[in-house]
Write a protein that holds these residues in place. Structure first.
Motif, PDB file in Angstrom:
ATOM      1  N   GLU A   1       6.553  -4.160  -0.700  1.00  0.00           N
ATOM      2  CA  GLU A   1       6.703  -2.717  -0.867  1.00  0.00           C
ATOM      3  C   GLU A   1       7.473  -2.112   0.301  1.00  0.00           C
ATOM      4  O   GLU A   1       8.364  -1.313   0.111  1.00  0.00           O
ATOM      5  CB  GLU A   1       5.337  -2.045  -0.993  1.00  0.00           C
TER       6      GLU A   1
ATOM      7  N   LEU B   1       1.965  -6.332  -0.842  1.00  0.00           N
ATOM      8  CA  LEU B   1       0.885  -5.577  -1.461  1.00  0.00           C
ATOM      9  C   LEU B   1      -0.268  -6.483  -1.891  1.00  0.00           C
ATOM     10  O   LEU B   1      -1.344  -5.992  -2.227  1.00  0.00           O
ATOM     11  CB  LEU B   1       1.411  -4.820  -2.692  1.00  0.00           C
TER      12      LEU B   1
ATOM     13  N   LEU C   1      -3.625  -4.481   2.408  1.00  0.00           N
ATOM     14  CA  LEU C   1      -2.320  -4.160   1.818  1.00  0.00           C
ATOM     15  C   LEU C   1      -1.349  -3.769   2.932  1.00  0.00           C
ATOM     16  O   LEU C   1      -1.751  -3.178   3.935  1.00  0.00           O
ATOM     17  CB  LEU C   1      -2.415  -2.992   0.839  1.00  0.00           C
TER      18      LEU C   1
ATOM     19  N   VAL D   1       1.916  -1.434   2.964  1.00  0.00           N
ATOM     20  CA  VAL D   1       2.730  -0.536   2.139  1.00  0.00           C
ATOM     21  C   VAL D   1       3.963  -0.157   2.974  1.00  0.00           C
ATOM     22  O   VAL D   1       4.709  -1.023   3.402  1.00  0.00           O
ATOM     23  CB  VAL D   1       1.899   0.681   1.675  1.00  0.00           C
TER      24      VAL D   1
ATOM     25  N   GLY E   1      -2.326   1.783   2.651  1.00  0.00           N
ATOM     26  CA  GLY E   1      -2.670   2.152   1.283  1.00  0.00           C
ATOM     27  C   GLY E   1      -4.074   2.713   1.160  1.00  0.00           C
ATOM     28  O   GLY E   1      -4.489   3.563   1.955  1.00  0.00           O
ATOM     29  N   PRO E   2      -4.847   2.232   0.174  1.00  0.00           N
ATOM     30  CA  PRO E   2      -6.175   2.800  -0.068  1.00  0.00           C
ATOM     31  C   PRO E   2      -7.163   2.537   1.066  1.00  0.00           C
ATOM     32  O   PRO E   2      -8.211   3.166   1.128  1.00  0.00           O
ATOM     33  CB  PRO E   2      -6.619   2.120  -1.368  1.00  0.00           C
TER      34      PRO E   2
ATOM     35  N   PHE F   1      -4.367   7.550  -0.182  1.00  0.00           N
ATOM     36  CA  PHE F   1      -3.485   6.392  -0.203  1.00  0.00           C
ATOM     37  C   PHE F   1      -2.469   6.556   0.921  1.00  0.00           C
ATOM     38  O   PHE F   1      -1.524   7.336   0.813  1.00  0.00           O
ATOM     39  CB  PHE F   1      -2.767   6.273  -1.551  1.00  0.00           C
TER      40      PHE F   1
ATOM     41  N   ASN G   1       0.602   5.842   2.576  1.00  0.00           N
ATOM     42  CA  ASN G   1       1.752   5.245   1.910  1.00  0.00           C
ATOM     43  C   ASN G   1       2.897   4.853   2.828  1.00  0.00           C
ATOM     44  O   ASN G   1       3.298   3.701   2.877  1.00  0.00           O
ATOM     45  CB  ASN G   1       2.268   6.207   0.831  1.00  0.00           C
TER      46      ASN G   1
ATOM     47  N   ASP H   1       0.086  10.684   2.815  1.00  0.00           N
ATOM     48  CA  ASP H   1      -1.004  10.383   1.888  1.00  0.00           C
ATOM     49  C   ASP H   1      -0.537  10.795   0.500  1.00  0.00           C
ATOM     50  O   ASP H   1      -0.230  11.960   0.261  1.00  0.00           O
ATOM     51  CB  ASP H   1      -2.267  11.152   2.284  1.00  0.00           C
ATOM     52  N   SER H   2      -0.469   9.841  -0.427  1.00  0.00           N
ATOM     53  CA  SER H   2       0.097  10.125  -1.745  1.00  0.00           C
ATOM     54  C   SER H   2      -0.884  10.779  -2.702  1.00  0.00           C
ATOM     55  O   SER H   2      -0.472  11.311  -3.736  1.00  0.00           O
ATOM     56  CB  SER H   2       0.641   8.838  -2.378  1.00  0.00           C
TER      57      SER H   2
ATOM     58  N   ASN I   1       5.290  10.795  -0.509  1.00  0.00           N
ATOM     59  CA  ASN I   1       5.576   9.367  -0.486  1.00  0.00           C
ATOM     60  C   ASN I   1       6.387   9.021   0.753  1.00  0.00           C
ATOM     61  O   ASN I   1       5.847   8.921   1.833  1.00  0.00           O
ATOM     62  CB  ASN I   1       6.302   8.972  -1.778  1.00  0.00           C
TER      63      ASN I   1
END
Length: 303
Positions: free
Chosen positions: A41, A56, A82, A84, A100-101, A126, A128, A141-142, A180
């Motif tokens: 990613e 990811l 993850l 990202v 990510g999360p 998330f 990002n 943060d998405s 994003n």
């Protein structure tokens, strides 16, 4: 005559040495394979012609050579992790990776892959993408309209201080992925954030989180990763398999789409990094079910 011959020989040698890097640059591969199943990613270019890509699947970090595609695992993967968006800090040689999360920002020493710091960002939907400036690293943060500001010391390492800045002003969150890609001016005084769902591009005050819409004359850019070169913004639009080029006004209040970069080798690119006059993007292949046998790659285009 002897002096003239010497001058001619010296001039020829200088021209040959000047042409060599150009010739070498032309041989850089347009497609660099990553390991099967890697599911990338984020991408960043480090010192020299080294690049980094994150997975990811398990957060592994791959270090490769843009000249020939050779590479290896810098940071082994770990279940539940993850990688990202990412950014390389030239000052420290550190690689900053959004989790990510997991709501974390992990900082790696690219000399040996060791962990410099792992920063808990607090309440995150998330985490990002990330951009590093002289004084801080900023993470989007998405899922929640906010941006995290992580203070850095004079060596480029996190101090432990994290500030959560609500994205306000013109930024309006909608269902789905929102904030994003993130970029910054060279002096770090202004951030840029793209909203993937609305296709809008914003400047953001890094001290307050107040966002101001950049007028693109009606153009919609459903961007992912961002790359800023001077006053030219490149936004990766994976769903369209292209990178959109935007020329920004001097006051950064407006912009015009001036070019679209595409490649037949694109397969849902997500983020990109610049090296010279080239942009390198990773294919996330979101339209293909991930698996251990799925091939992934980095794709080069000329800007």
């Amino acid at each position: 005559m002897r002096r003239l011959a010497t001058i001619v020989l010296m001039t020829t040698a200088l021209l040959s040495s000047a042409a060599a890097p150009l010739a070498a640059a032309e041989t850089y591969p347009d497609v660099i394979p990553l390991p099967n199943g890697f599911f990338p990613e984020g991408i960043a270019v480090g010192h020299g012609h080294t690049f980094y890509a994150g997975s990811l699947v398990d957060g592994a970090i791959w270090a490769g050579d843009l000249r020939n595609g050779d590479g290896g695992v810098l940071v082994p993967g770990e279940a539940g992790r993850l990688a990202v968006g990412m950014d390389f800090d030239e000052r420290s040689g550190h690689l900053f990776v959004a989790g990510g999360p997991g709501g974390t920002l992990t900082v790696y020493d690219t000399a040996d892959g060791s962990t410099v710091a792992e920063v808990a960002l607090g309440i995150a939907g998330f985490a990002n993408d990330v951009i590093v400036t002289n004084g801080a690293a900023y993470v989007t943060d998405s899922f929640i309209p906010q941006i995290f500001a992580i203070a850095l010391d004079n060596r480029g390492a996190p101090t432990g201080d994290v500030e959560t800045l609500p994205l306000t002003g013109d930024f309006v969150a909608v269902p789905g992925f929102n904030a994003n890609g993130v970029e910054a001016t060279q002096d770090g005084s202004t951030l840029f954030v793209v909203n993937s769902s609305t296709g809008q591009l914003f400047t953001v005050d890094p001290a307050t989180g107040v966002a101001t819409l950049i007028d693109l004359g009606g153009a919609v850019i459903n961007g992912d990763g961002l790359v800023l070169v001077g006053r030219t913004m490149y936004a990766v639009v994976g769903g369209a398999n292209q990178i959109v080029e935007v020329s920004l006004a001097a006051d950064l209040g407006s912009g015009v789409v001036t070019n679209v970069l595409a490649s037949p080798d694109y397969d849902v690119p997500t983020t990109a990094a610049r090296f010279g006059n080239s942009l390198y993007a990773v294919n996330a292949k979101f339209n293909t079910a991930p698996g251990p046998d799925v091939p992934y790659e980095v794709v080069r285009v000329t800007r």
